[in-house]
Design an enzyme around this catalytic site. Sequence first.
Site, mmCIF file in Angstrom:
data_model
loop_
_atom_site.group_PDB
_atom_site.id
_atom_site.type_symbol
_atom_site.label_atom_id
_atom_site.label_comp_id
_atom_site.label_asym_id
_atom_site.label_seq_id
_atom_site.Cartn_x
_atom_site.Cartn_y
_atom_site.Cartn_z
ATOM 1 C CB ILE A 153 -0.954 -0.087 1.393
ATOM 2 C CG1 ILE A 153 -1.814 -1.134 0.900
ATOM 3 C CG2 ILE A 153 -1.811 1.251 1.291
ATOM 4 C CD1 ILE A 153 -2.989 -1.378 2.080
ATOM 5 C CG ASP A 172 9.368 -0.496 5.490
ATOM 6 O OD1 ASP A 172 9.999 -1.346 6.009
ATOM 7 O OD2 ASP A 172 8.239 -0.497 4.732
ATOM 8 C CB THR A 230 -5.576 4.152 5.219
ATOM 9 O OG1 THR A 230 -4.265 3.871 4.903
ATOM 10 C CG2 THR A 230 -6.291 5.255 4.977
ATOM 11 C CB SER A 231 -1.985 1.226 8.878
ATOM 12 O OG SER A 231 -1.404 1.076 7.732
ATOM 13 N NE ARG A 232 -5.745 -4.201 11.005
ATOM 14 C CZ ARG A 232 -5.859 -4.284 9.681
ATOM 15 N NH1 ARG A 232 -6.250 -3.003 9.142
ATOM 16 N NH2 ARG A 232 -6.231 -5.450 9.091
ATOM 17 C CG ASP A 256 -10.577 3.507 6.333
ATOM 18 O OD1 ASP A 256 -11.763 3.693 6.146
ATOM 19 O OD2 ASP A 256 -10.095 2.554 6.036
ATOM 20 C CD GLU A 261 -11.518 -0.977 12.821
ATOM 21 O OE1 GLU A 261 -10.740 0.284 12.615
ATOM 22 O OE2 GLU A 261 -11.685 -1.877 12.215
HETATM 23 P P1 NAI Z 1 2.924 -4.988 3.485
HETATM 24 O O1 NAI Z 1 3.055 -6.036 4.412
HETATM 25 O O2 NAI Z 1 2.789 -5.016 1.898
HETATM 26 O O3 NAI Z 1 3.598 -3.795 3.689
HETATM 27 C C1 NAI Z 1 3.859 -2.980 5.188
HETATM 28 C C2 NAI Z 1 5.483 -2.583 5.269
HETATM 29 O O4 NAI Z 1 5.306 -2.061 6.738
HETATM 30 C C3 NAI Z 1 6.601 -3.544 5.247
HETATM 31 O O5 NAI Z 1 7.415 -2.751 3.938
HETATM 32 C C4 NAI Z 1 7.028 -3.353 6.312
HETATM 33 O O6 NAI Z 1 8.374 -3.657 6.451
HETATM 34 C C5 NAI Z 1 6.755 -2.093 6.901
HETATM 35 N N1 NAI Z 1 6.860 -2.223 8.400
HETATM 36 C C6 NAI Z 1 6.731 -2.978 9.387
HETATM 37 N N2 NAI Z 1 6.682 -2.419 10.648
HETATM 38 C C7 NAI Z 1 7.119 -1.054 10.436
HETATM 39 C C8 NAI Z 1 7.073 -0.108 11.259
HETATM 40 N N3 NAI Z 1 7.130 -0.207 12.827
HETATM 41 N N4 NAI Z 1 7.436 1.073 10.883
HETATM 42 C C9 NAI Z 1 7.257 1.574 9.429
HETATM 43 N N5 NAI Z 1 7.188 0.368 8.700
HETATM 44 C C10 NAI Z 1 6.956 -0.897 8.991
HETATM 45 O O7 NAI Z 1 1.259 -4.304 4.074
HETATM 46 P P2 NAI Z 1 0.358 -3.771 2.972
HETATM 47 O O8 NAI Z 1 -0.673 -4.535 2.021
HETATM 48 O O9 NAI Z 1 0.928 -2.537 2.357
HETATM 49 O O10 NAI Z 1 -0.773 -3.093 4.299
HETATM 50 C C11 NAI Z 1 -0.260 -2.226 5.043
HETATM 51 C C12 NAI Z 1 -1.302 -2.094 6.228
HETATM 52 O O11 NAI Z 1 -2.646 -1.661 5.943
HETATM 53 C C13 NAI Z 1 -1.913 -3.494 6.863
HETATM 54 O O12 NAI Z 1 -0.958 -4.275 7.766
HETATM 55 C C14 NAI Z 1 -3.181 -3.358 7.445
HETATM 56 O O13 NAI Z 1 -3.073 -3.076 8.649
HETATM 57 C C15 NAI Z 1 -3.634 -2.183 6.888
HETATM 58 N N6 NAI Z 1 -4.780 -2.290 5.711
HETATM 59 C C16 NAI Z 1 -5.878 -1.539 5.897
HETATM 60 C C17 NAI Z 1 -6.868 -1.597 4.941
HETATM 61 C C18 NAI Z 1 -8.065 -0.717 4.922
HETATM 62 O O14 NAI Z 1 -9.187 -1.058 4.500
HETATM 63 N N7 NAI Z 1 -8.083 0.429 5.777
HETATM 64 C C19 NAI Z 1 -6.850 -2.588 3.795
HETATM 65 C C20 NAI Z 1 -5.759 -3.651 4.014
HETATM 66 C C21 NAI Z 1 -4.573 -3.442 4.707
#
Ligand code: NAI
Length: 328
Positions: A153, A172, A230-232, A256, A261
């Site tokens: 993302i 990251d 938009t993450s958690r 988001d 939630e």
């Molecule tokens: P991904 O696994 O492709 O990428 C996550 C990145 O975060 C990785 O590059 C990792 O090295 C990095 N990371 C890990 N710990 C970190 C930290 N403490 N500080 C900075 N970077 C760190 O995951 P993706 O697909 O990009 O999704 C990211 C997050 O988005 C998911 O974990 C989920 O919580 C959230 N999400 C939200 C959605 C929504 O509808 N709002 C839908 C899908 C995901």
Amino acid sequence: MKIAVFSTCQYDKEFLEQYNTAHELTFFDYSLKLENIAITKGFDALCLFVNDKADAGILSALKENGVGLILLRCAGFNNVDIKKASELGIKILRVPAYSPEAVAEHAMAMILTLNRKTHKAYNRVREGNFSLEGLMGFNLHESKVALIGTGNIGTAFYKILKGFGCQIAAYDPYPNEALIADGLIYGTLEETLYDAEVVSLHCPLSAENHHMINASTLKLFQKGAMLINTSRGGLIATADVIAALKTGQLGYLGLDVYEQESNLFFHDLSGDIIQDDLISRLISFPNVLITSHQGFFTREAMQQIATITFGNADAFGSGGVLENEVKL
Ligand code: NAI
């Protein structure tokens, strides 16, 4: 395979039924809890969403009920005790990426709404009020954006930000080589947040980064900055963010996701008294925009979630390679 699908809305049923590869699906519109665990007896697998908790107690009860597989129809897995699942031999499969562009585009929609106040302009004009007072924004072009997390993302969002001509800095722990080659500069969390005008979170929630945005990290932002999550929800200390909104250190907030939630999002509570005072306070600010975990919610993402979920179920059923297994 007999699969119990929890937290289902009409749109989940529609896509899961359309892409089902001959499994027996039973839909429950409520989330998985210890109180309703008895219902899982007789199922081979459960299909869970972001707010279904599978903690140690629930996993042990599932094991007793004969459930050997959890199909997460989402990317994040912070709601599952992976260590306990592994001890019990319950497999956890997820959908690692389903249209990262959907979430990235939603993050940009939040930035543009907060900045250019299109939600206010829409209502004003409908009331015959054509005044511009209070609608001034700032140019995103050349603004300093801190990107926290550059996975699927974060990378999609980086491309959007680049298109807008922003000055992007990233943090990251595992930098993306392709983005470095493209000119992205990584720093520590503190360096990246320092003087940022917009901060956008795109990393998973873990024990290490719980409340990474708190009273001390908020001080690093430029005064009046914008924070987008938009993450958690657990990445942000909500009470600290409210304090920063009150002093003006934080100028805009787009959420988001929200730490509490699970009691609110995905439900119509318009006739209820909201018991959560923090979200009520957040809603009261004119410079806060909250959406209820809809970043993923596009047609393309729903198709992918359904297809990959059944691909995961089929791989498990046939003893094939579990590409999307969540391991310790
Ligand atoms: P991904 O696994 O492709 O990428 C996550 C990145 O975060 C990785 O590059 C990792 O090295 C990095 N990371 C890990 N710990 C970190 C930290 N403490 N500080 C900075 N970077 C760190 O995951 P993706 O697909 O990009 O999704 C990211 C997050 O988005 C998911 O974990 C989920 O919580 C959230 N999400 C939200 C959605 C929504 O509808 N709002 C839908 C899908 C995901």
